[in-house]
Design a protein around this motif. Structure first.
Motif: not given
Length: 201
Positions: A48, A55-57, A60
């Motif tokens: 990230s 971080k969520s992207t 995924h």
């Protein structure tokens, strides 16, 4: 960084046999993640930070790559009583083998063009006089093209394995492609011209 590149065990090649695997490569960010993992194993947090995305992207996209069998957890460590996973590639090189037909690939799906990425990345270097490259044209057979591609692939693998030194990341683009309307000299039977017959080459 010295030593083995990357710093975890992985296969030399992996056949991509499902549309899911090929689609997983059809995204620039996922290809960037795979490129970073050529250097060493990395956590979601590290990835990230490297790509400057949430971080969520990144999590995924790593999940998509993991479910496609292109990335796997290679080790974990405890961070404040929580296991942090470090991800690595499952192979140095991927190739498409849908319907039993093998197509060489460094990891690009049909709808993801490495040269489109290279053109976008290299713009500033070109303007600063830092873009080094060659272009050549030759009439060759399909067999010669395949043989040359294998030599090109070996050079790419050598570039991937270089020890990471210095502070600047360099791109390395390499390819071979057909040109339908490129000018050609008339065929000749003169052996001194490098062809033994009109059908040679």
């Amino acid at each position: 960084m010295e030593g083995k590149m990357p710093n975890y065990d992985l296969a030399d090649q992996l056949a991509l046999t499902t549309p899911q695997q090929v689609r997983a490569l059809g995204n620039p960010l996922r290809n960037t993640i795979l490129g970073l993992l050529h250097e060493r194993a990395a956590s979601i947090t590290e990835l990230s930070t490297a790509v400057d995305r949430p971080k969520s992207t990144v999590a995924h996209h790593v999940k998509v790559l993991t479910e496609a069998g292109l990335v796997q957890i290679v080790r974990t460590r405890k961070v404040r009583a929580i296991d942090e996973a470090f991800y690595g590639r499952t192979a140095r090189m991927f190739y498409v083998a849908l319907d039993g037909q093998r197509t060489e690939s460094r990891g690009s799906a049909v709808d993801f063009n490495d040269f489109e990425v290279a053109a976008a990345e290299s713009g500033p270097a070109y303007r600063e006089g830092q873009l080094w490259g060659f272009i050549r044209h030759a009439r060759i057979s399909e067999t010669q093209k395949q043989e040359f591609w294998h030599r090109m692939r070996a050079l790419v693998e050598e570039f991937d394995a270089l020890p990471r030194r210095g502070d600047v990341v360099h791109g390395f683009a390499l390819g071979v492609y057909p040109i339908a309307d490129y000018p050609q000299l008339p065929r000749t039977t003169d052996s001194r011209a490098g062809e033994g017959s009109p059908d040679a080459g």
